[in-house]
Design a protein around this motif. Structure first.
Motif, PDB file in Angstrom:
ATOM      1  N   THR A  42       0.843  -1.202   0.000  1.00  0.00           N
ATOM      2  CA  THR A  42       0.000   0.000   0.000  1.00  0.00           C
ATOM      3  C   THR A  42       0.877   1.251   0.000  1.00  0.00           C
ATOM      4  OG1 THR A  42      -1.704  -1.172   1.194  1.00  0.00           O
ATOM      5  CG2 THR A  42      -1.835   1.213   1.262  1.00  0.00           C
ATOM      6  N   ARG A  43       1.882   1.235   0.905  1.00  0.00           N
ATOM      7  CA  ARG A  43       2.751   2.425   1.020  1.00  0.00           C
ATOM      8  C   ARG A  43       3.510   2.689  -0.282  1.00  0.00           C
ATOM      9  NH1 ARG A  43       4.604   1.174   7.060  1.00  0.00           N
ATOM     10  NH2 ARG A  43       2.954   2.336   8.111  1.00  0.00           N
ATOM     11  N   ARG A  45       2.343   1.908  -3.198  1.00  0.00           N
ATOM     12  CA  ARG A  45       1.329   1.969  -4.272  1.00  0.00           C
ATOM     13  C   ARG A  45       1.607   0.867  -5.318  1.00  0.00           C
ATOM     14  NH1 ARG A  45       2.232   7.267  -2.872  1.00  0.00           N
ATOM     15  NH2 ARG A  45       0.345   8.409  -2.283  1.00  0.00           N
ATOM     16  N   THR A 153      -1.422  -1.033  10.664  1.00  0.00           N
ATOM     17  CA  THR A 153      -1.998  -0.703   9.369  1.00  0.00           C
ATOM     18  C   THR A 153      -2.277   0.798   9.276  1.00  0.00           C
ATOM     19  OG1 THR A 153      -3.071  -2.817   9.456  1.00  0.00           O
ATOM     20  CG2 THR A 153      -3.837  -1.323   7.756  1.00  0.00           C
ATOM     21  N   PRO A 154      -1.852   1.436   8.186  1.00  0.00           N
ATOM     22  CA  PRO A 154      -2.167   2.868   8.055  1.00  0.00           C
ATOM     23  C   PRO A 154      -3.673   3.083   7.930  1.00  0.00           C
ATOM     24  CG  PRO A 154      -1.079   2.009   6.069  1.00  0.00           C
ATOM     25  CD  PRO A 154      -1.070   0.919   7.075  1.00  0.00           C
ATOM     26  N   ALA A 155      -4.108   4.223   8.425  1.00  0.00           N
ATOM     27  CA  ALA A 155      -5.551   4.512   8.453  1.00  0.00           C
ATOM     28  C   ALA A 155      -6.149   4.504   7.057  1.00  0.00           C
ATOM     29  CB  ALA A 155      -5.785   5.867   9.128  1.00  0.00           C
ATOM     30  N   ALA A 156      -5.317   4.863   6.052  1.00  0.00           N
ATOM     31  CA  ALA A 156      -5.848   4.962   4.691  1.00  0.00           C
ATOM     32  C   ALA A 156      -6.094   3.600   4.044  1.00  0.00           C
ATOM     33  CB  ALA A 156      -4.859   5.752   3.837  1.00  0.00           C
ATOM     34  N   ALA A 157      -5.498   2.559   4.621  1.00  0.00           N
ATOM     35  CA  ALA A 157      -5.613   1.229   3.994  1.00  0.00           C
ATOM     36  C   ALA A 157      -7.048   0.718   4.058  1.00  0.00           C
ATOM     37  CB  ALA A 157      -4.690   0.250   4.700  1.00  0.00           C
ATOM     38  N   GLU A 158      -7.402  -0.037   3.005  1.00  0.00           N
ATOM     39  CA  GLU A 158      -8.764  -0.605   2.982  1.00  0.00           C
ATOM     40  C   GLU A 158      -8.751  -1.917   3.751  1.00  0.00           C
ATOM     41  OE1 GLU A 158     -10.361  -0.962  -0.923  1.00  0.00           O
ATOM     42  OE2 GLU A 158      -9.623   1.013  -1.507  1.00  0.00           O
ATOM     43  N   ARG A 159      -8.904  -1.787   5.054  1.00  0.00           N
ATOM     44  CA  ARG A 159      -8.856  -2.994   5.886  1.00  0.00           C
ATOM     45  C   ARG A 159     -10.048  -3.897   5.599  1.00  0.00           C
ATOM     46  NH1 ARG A 159      -7.302  -0.964  11.903  1.00  0.00           N
ATOM     47  NH2 ARG A 159      -5.841   0.659  11.291  1.00  0.00           N
TER      48      ARG A 159
END
Lengths: 271, 302
Positions: A42-43, A45, A153-159
């Motif tokens: 994710t980080r 991209r 997990t970063p907040a922006a990730a689609e968990r």
């Protein structure tokens, strides 16, 4: 459940504890690390780049599941349907399910069944151990996934939602228990563990391949319905589908049929 | 208990390629020490496994203390202590864990003092019990097998080759244990190849040959049936008689030595020998081994 059944179950759980704990560490660790892989991708991209590397014909063959796999949730969930994880859990279930044959082979069963222990208690013991170990391992996997998502997990990730992880765990448990039940039926008839385990493993492999052929080749689609793996559909969950209770029921029914056959065969046979 | 400890009634077991047991009938009284003999493959272990419901008979029935071994198997097995011919202990379990697990499966709790007494009698030390069974010698495994069979103090003990692998001192310890079990009113049903052992401790024997029970007898009756061996040596040559007294059968006769088998009273032959110049006279009781070897080899006399 009688104290004798529990004594047998406790004995079997003690015996399998090193393997079960080893698998718990490996599978739990794998699930945790997958969350970190997903974070890393994710980080950077990288999901889009990964998707572009897949040839078109593969993408069309795999359908939307490929898109789901090339996502944060798909990578995090990989352990619940990865063939190696699946094979190792089915292998463990076969190992547990074939314990009655091992006891006949080693003659430990003579020592047990020369006491006031009914034959069905031996099968019940194996069912208890199978369900306990599979439940514990999937709990460890789900916990590791949750810990990985919660801590790093970063907040922006689609968990992926917890319900998805739970559904993947349930469907994985169902396919593993299914093969455990089949192994139990084979073990109830066999004099050697290797025979029962080998037969079940070959049947599982054949079923997996039949299902695979059915998914990619129309003429084999009908035959693939005979494979338990046909009813194991984690990709449907990944693409947003709900847990198919019918599929889970079919898998558990196959496992239950194996257990019932195990009871019937083991109670009638010569040891 | 009025019912015999063991009753088997026209018991048969057929496998696809072999008949392991054929129409066998037998009763073993409570408190008896019964020796079950036969060559390898004669059907001894099959009979024992039917008693324990590990194998189902093709025909006939088996009872323990009046309980049907197949229909009331749990009740039967609650009254039996069993030593298999090859106990399948897990090598990675300690002796103590093995005994504890098997005690947990018994009908009633194991008396720790009785278990300790068994361990002491068979010289299995507490330190031995802490070791994994894979480190045990064959004899130690046998001793562990005997302890697990006897620890629940069941009224019937079924022992398959109990002294196999035991050294002579431990065999003596086992014989003493059987004597104690007899004193406690327990019944022992044991299979064995060791005929002197059977002769020493058993009240009665049954002999299986190719699945058929060809002989059931007390050791004394069997000896009586076989007759004594009388060997007379003479100081000078004598003529063999034209006829021998009843029950007297010549084995080898020469002018100076008569070798005879005498079934029944010795009086008539002794009376005849008294009139002759005897140099030496030897009377031997037959050994069980000699008698049974004839049963192993030949069909029984009609």
């Amino acid at each position: 459940m009688t104290p004798r059944t529990l004594a047998l179950a406790a004995h079997s759980l003690r015996r399998i504890r090193p393997i079960a704990m080893g698998m718990a560490i490996v599978l739990g660790g794998f699930q945790f690390l997958l969350t970190q892989v997903a974070v890393f991708l994710t980080r950077n991209r990288a999901f889009g780049m990964l998707a572009s590397l897949v040839p078109d014909f593969i993408r069309s063959l795999a359908g939307p599941s490929m898109v789901a796999f090339m996502s944060f949730g798909g990578v995090v969930s990989l352990g619940y349907f990865h063939p190696i994880v699946l094979a190792s859990l089915v292998g463990l279930a076969i190992g547990i399910g074939t314990e009655p044959a091992a006891e006949v082979e080693s003659r430990f069963g003579d020592l047990v069944l020369a006491r006031p222990v009914a034959r069905h208690q031996v099968i019940t013991r194996s069912v208890i151990v199978l369900v306990t170990v599979v439940a514990a391992l999937l709990l460890v996997m789900a916990s590791a996934t949750w810990i990985g998502l919660a801590c790093c997990t970063p907040a922006a990730a689609e968990r992926p939602p917890f319900a998805l992880i739970r559904s993947l765990a349930v469907t994985l448990a169902a396919i593993v228990l299914c093969w455990g039940g089949v192994a139990l039926a084979a073990a109830a008839a066999a004099r050697r563990r290797a025979t029962a385990a080998g037969m079940t493993a070959v049947a599982a492999l054949a079923s997996y391949l039949v299902d695979y052929l059915g998914r990619v080749w129309d003429p084999a689609r009908l035959a693939s319905r005979l494979s338990p793996f046909h009813y194991f559909e984690p990709m449907a969950l990944l693409t947003g589908g709900a847990l198919n209770a019918g599929n889970v029921a079919v898998l558990l029914a196959i496992g239950a049929a194996g257990v019932v056959a195990g009871y019937a065969i083991f109670s009638r046979r010569d040891l | 208990m009025d019912a015999p400890a063991i009753r088997i009634d026209r018991l048969s077991k057929r496998y696809p390629r072999v008949t392991a047991l054929r129409d066998a009938s037998l009763e073993v009284a409570t408190g008896e020490i019964f020796g079950f003999l036969g060559l390898n493959g004669a059907g001894k272990t099959t009979t024992i496994r039917i008693l324990l419901d590990l194998v189902r008979p093709t025909a006939g029935r088996a009872f323990v203390f009046g309980l049907d071994c197949q229909r009331q198997g749990l009740d039967v097995r609650g009254q039996v202590g069993y030593l298999p011919g090859e106990p399948g202990f897990y090598g990675d379990m300690t002796g103590e864990a093995t005994l504890d697990l098997l005690a947990a499966l018994a009908r009633s709790p194991v008396d720790p003092r009785w278990r300790r007494a068994l361990l002491d009698r068979l010289e299995l030390a507490a330190s031995d019990l802490k070791r994994p069974v894979r480190e045990y010698s064959t004899g130690m495994k046998r001793k562990l097998g005997l302890v697990q069979a006897c620890q629940a103090d069941a009224p019937l003990l079924v022992l398959d080759e109990p002294t196999e692998g035991l050294d002579p001192l431990m065999q003596d310890a086992f014989y003493a244990l059987v004597a104690e079990l007899r004193a406690r009113g327990r019944t022992v049903f044991m299979s064995s190849h060791v005929l002197p052992e059977v002769e020493r401790i058993c009240d009665r024997i049954g002999l299986l040959r190719s699945g058929e029970l060809v002989l059931v007898s007390t050791v004394q009756d069997l000896r009586r049936l076989a007759g004594r061996r009388v060997r007379a040596a003479f100081a000078e040559a004598v003529a063999a008689p034209a006829s021998w007294p009843a029950g007297c059968e010549p084995i080898a006769v020469s002018p100076t030595v008569w070798d005879l088998r005498v079934r029944g009273p010795l009086g008539p032959i002794v009376a005849r020998l008294a009139a002759l110049p005897i140099a030496d006279l030897d009377v031997q009781m037959p050994h069980l081994e000699e008698i049974l070897k004839t049963y192993y080899a030949d069909p029984p006399a009609a």
